[in-house]
Structures are given as structure tokens and as C-alpha cells.
Design a protein around this motif. Structure first.
Motif, PDB file in Angstrom:
ATOM      1  N   LYS A  66       7.376   3.924   0.318  1.00 24.84           N
ATOM      2  CA  LYS A  66       6.013   4.322   0.687  1.00 24.84           C
ATOM      3  C   LYS A  66       4.985   3.563  -0.137  1.00 24.84           C
ATOM      4  O   LYS A  66       3.937   3.150   0.387  1.00 24.84           O
ATOM      5  N   LEU A  67       5.278   3.359  -1.417  1.00 30.56           N
ATOM      6  CA  LEU A  67       4.361   2.602  -2.271  1.00 30.56           C
ATOM      7  C   LEU A  67       4.215   1.167  -1.772  1.00 30.56           C
ATOM      8  O   LEU A  67       3.102   0.624  -1.719  1.00 30.56           O
ATOM      9  N   ASP A  68       5.339   0.560  -1.403  1.00 33.52           N
ATOM     10  CA  ASP A  68       5.296  -0.816  -0.887  1.00 33.52           C
ATOM     11  C   ASP A  68       4.480  -0.894   0.404  1.00 33.52           C
ATOM     12  O   ASP A  68       3.717  -1.851   0.620  1.00 33.52           O
ATOM     13  N   ALA A  69       4.640   0.123   1.258  1.00 31.12           N
ATOM     14  CA  ALA A  69       3.892   0.147   2.519  1.00 31.12           C
ATOM     15  C   ALA A  69       2.392   0.280   2.254  1.00 31.12           C
ATOM     16  O   ALA A  69       1.569  -0.361   2.926  1.00 31.12           O
ATOM     17  N   MET A  70       2.018   1.097   1.277  1.00 28.18           N
ATOM     18  CA  MET A  70       0.604   1.284   0.942  1.00 28.18           C
ATOM     19  C   MET A  70       0.014   0.007   0.343  1.00 28.18           C
ATOM     20  O   MET A  70      -1.146  -0.332   0.597  1.00 28.18           O
ATOM     21  N   VAL A  71       0.835  -0.709  -0.429  1.00 23.63           N
ATOM     22  CA  VAL A  71       0.380  -1.988  -0.988  1.00 23.63           C
ATOM     23  C   VAL A  71       0.188  -3.002   0.134  1.00 23.63           C
ATOM     24  O   VAL A  71      -0.797  -3.756   0.160  1.00 23.63           O
ATOM     25  N   ALA A  72       1.125  -3.007   1.080  1.00 23.06           N
ATOM     26  CA  ALA A  72       1.050  -3.951   2.200  1.00 23.06           C
ATOM     27  C   ALA A  72      -0.189  -3.699   3.058  1.00 23.06           C
ATOM     28  O   ALA A  72      -0.789  -4.640   3.599  1.00 23.06           O
ATOM     29  N   LYS A  73      -0.599  -2.438   3.165  1.00 24.44           N
ATOM     30  CA  LYS A  73      -1.780  -2.096   3.961  1.00 24.44           C
ATOM     31  C   LYS A  73      -3.079  -2.248   3.174  1.00 24.44           C
ATOM     32  O   LYS A  73      -4.162  -2.043   3.724  1.00 24.44           O
ATOM     33  N   GLY A  74      -2.954  -2.604   1.900  1.00 23.74           N
ATOM     34  CA  GLY A  74      -4.143  -2.795   1.077  1.00 23.74           C
ATOM     35  C   GLY A  74      -4.710  -1.510   0.505  1.00 23.74           C
ATOM     36  O   GLY A  74      -5.808  -1.504  -0.057  1.00 23.74           O
ATOM     37  N   ARG A  75      -3.980  -0.425   0.638  1.00 21.52           N
ATOM     38  CA  ARG A  75      -4.466   0.855   0.122  1.00 21.52           C
ATOM     39  C   ARG A  75      -4.234   0.976  -1.383  1.00 21.52           C
ATOM     40  O   ARG A  75      -4.903   1.752  -2.060  1.00 21.52           O
ATOM     41  N   LEU A  76      -3.276   0.236  -1.896  1.00 20.50           N
ATOM     42  CA  LEU A  76      -2.984   0.215  -3.328  1.00 20.50           C
ATOM     43  C   LEU A  76      -2.710  -1.219  -3.755  1.00 20.50           C
ATOM     44  O   LEU A  76      -2.306  -2.056  -2.942  1.00 20.50           O
ATOM     45  N   ASN A  77      -2.912  -1.464  -5.056  1.00 23.93           N
ATOM     46  CA  ASN A  77      -2.492  -2.747  -5.612  1.00 23.93           C
ATOM     47  C   ASN A  77      -1.437  -2.492  -6.684  1.00 23.93           C
ATOM     48  O   ASN A  77      -1.120  -1.330  -6.995  1.00 23.93           O
ATOM     49  N   ALA A  78      -0.893  -3.546  -7.256  1.00 29.58           N
ATOM     50  CA  ALA A  78       0.195  -3.409  -8.226  1.00 29.58           C
ATOM     51  C   ALA A  78      -0.223  -2.589  -9.444  1.00 29.58           C
ATOM     52  O   ALA A  78       0.555  -1.770  -9.963  1.00 29.58           O
ATOM     53  N   THR A  79      -1.450  -2.787  -9.899  1.00 30.95           N
ATOM     54  CA  THR A  79      -1.939  -2.045 -11.071  1.00 30.95           C
ATOM     55  C   THR A  79      -2.008  -0.552 -10.788  1.00 30.95           C
ATOM     56  O   THR A  79      -1.624   0.280 -11.624  1.00 30.95           O
ATOM     57  N   GLU A  80      -2.484  -0.208  -9.602  1.00 26.55           N
ATOM     58  CA  GLU A  80      -2.595   1.206  -9.230  1.00 26.55           C
ATOM     59  C   GLU A  80      -1.217   1.846  -9.070  1.00 26.55           C
ATOM     60  O   GLU A  80      -1.028   3.021  -9.400  1.00 26.55           O
ATOM     61  N   VAL A  81      -0.254   1.080  -8.581  1.00 31.21           N
ATOM     62  CA  VAL A  81       1.108   1.595  -8.448  1.00 31.21           C
ATOM     63  C   VAL A  81       1.678   1.932  -9.821  1.00 31.21           C
ATOM     64  O   VAL A  81       2.294   2.993 -10.025  1.00 31.21           O
TER      65      VAL A  81
END
Length: 237
Positions: A66-81
Motif C-alpha cells: 500500500k505504501l508503494d502504491a501511495m508513492v506511485a500515485k504521488g500521495r507520499l514520498n520516500a521521506t514521508e514513508v
């Protein structure tokens, strides 16, 4: 002699005034203190919301997909993860402590179920209003005019109304939910009626207290003024 007569009359007036107002203090307004039931309830609600938030962030931190999917959609970045994972790690001890209290967990489950029902009842009410537009051309036209909707927007509105009608039918098919919503609405009506009755009772009580005070004043007048007049006449003798 006159002085003695005046003093005696004055003392008699004081005694009479005490008799005239024996229970005047009972007419004073009493301010009822607020109980701590509501405060305790709010405290439990806050704690339950906190536990739910900790559970949510812990579950999200453990769900890499789910985290990877949110990063892919631009909802999160690596720092936020990384920040989410760090926050979840720090919350582990507190969450385990809260979850270890079975009484608290049970209370939160009850509160959560109630809040879910309240939310579903509100959703049904909103869906019903939206669904009613399907059979009300006048209201539909008024809405389109007010919002200045174009053809594309009207088409989307029609689709939204259709989806609302379908969803509403599904929810209404759940008789348990509809019964709970009906009970909730009845309870709200009862609370509103009780509040109105309490307000009227307070108003009536205030009027009665004022009337009683006025009555005491009228009744006590002879006990005060008659002895005072007697004292004045005694001085003139």
C-alpha cells in the motif's frame, strides 16, 4: 422614658422582621454544578480515537504494498514513508498497553459501533435527499440553475443520483440498520422534548420564586412598619 420606648419598639421591629422572613434564603437561585459524566465520556472517546489512529498508522507502516502504491500515485514520498514507519515504531509500546486493557478495548468497540451506525444513518439521509431528485424535475432544474451546471455536469449529477439510489436501496435492505436509525431518530426527538420541558420548568420555577418573594414582602410589611410607627409615636409622647 421616650428613649426607652423607642428602643423597645425598635427591638420589637427587628424581632418581627426576623419572623417575617424565616426562610427567605430558600428563594435564592441554586446553580447546579455539571457532573463529570460527560467529561469522562469525552475522555474515553479521545482515548479510543487515539488507539484507532495508532492502529491505523501501525497497519499502514506494515503494508509495504500500500505504501508503494501511495508513492506511485504521488500521495507520499520516500521521506514521508520513513516518517510513518518511525512513528509506528514509537507507538508500538503505547498501543500494546492500550490493547492490553480488555475493558477499555470493549468500551472502544461499543463506541466505534455506535459511531459507525450514526455515520451510516447520516449517509442514508443524504442519499435519500439526492435520490429524491430523480423523481423531482422541478427541484433538479432549480439545482441546475442555482449551480449553473452545464450538460457535462448535469450528466455527472444524473450518474451520481443513480448511484445514490442504488446505494440507498442496499442500505435500506439492512433492516437492522434501518431499525437502529429509527431508534436514534426517536431518541433525538425525546431529548429535544426533554430539553424544552426543562427550559419551561426553569422559567416557571423562576416566576414562582419571584411571586413567593413578593408575597413575603407584602406579608412582612405589617410586622416591620407597625412597630416602627409605634416607636415614633412613643417618642412624641
Amino acid at each position: 422614658m421616650r428613649s426607652i420606648s423607642f428602643v423597645v419598639a425598635l427591638l420589637f421591629a427587628l424581632v418581627s422582621s426576623t419572623y417575617a422572613w424565616p426562610e427567605i434564603h430558600v428563594l435564592e437561585a441554586r446553580k447546579g454544578g455539571k457532573g463529570n459524566g460527560t467529561a469522562n465520556g469525552n475522555s474515553v472517546n479521545r482515548a479510543c480515537r487515539k488507539m484507532a489512529k495508532l492502529e491505523s498508522i501501525t497497519a499502514l507502516a506494515a503494508n509495504q504494498t500500500k505504501l508503494d502504491a501511495m508513492v506511485a500515485k504521488g500521495r507520499l514520498n520516500a521521506t514521508e514513508v520513513e516518517a510513518i514507519k518511525a512513528k509506528a515504531a514509537n507507538a508500538t509500546t503505547e498501543l500494546q498497553t492500550m490493547q492490553g486493557n480488555t475493558t477499555f478495548v470493549t468500551e472502544c468497540a461499543v463506541i466505534g459501533a455506535h459511531q459507525k451506525v450514526v455515520g451510516q444513518c447520516k449517509a442514508m439521509k443524504s442519499l435519500a435527499k439526492l435520490s429524491d431528485l430523480a423523481n423531482n424535475a422541478t427541484a433538479m432544474a432549480a439545482l441546475a440553475s442555482k449551480k449553473q451546471l452545464n450538460e457535462t455536469q448535469m450528466a455527472k449529477l444524473q450518474e451520481k443520483i443513480g448511484n445514490a439510489t442504488t446505494k440507498l436501496k442496499e442500505m435500506q435492505a439492512n433492516t437492522t440498520l434501518t431499525d437502529l436509525c429509527a431508534s436514534q431518530q426517536k431518541a433525538k426527538a425525546g431529548d429535544a422534548s426533554a430539553s424544552t420541558s426543562a427550559t419551561q420548568a426553569q422559567s416557571t420555577g423562576g416566576s414562582a420564586a419571584k411571586g413567593a418573594a413578593a408575597g413575603l414582602s407584602a406579608q412582612s410589611a405589617p410586622y416591620i412598619f407597625v412597630p416602627l410607627l409605634a416607636g415614633v409615636f412613643a417618642m412624641l409622647l
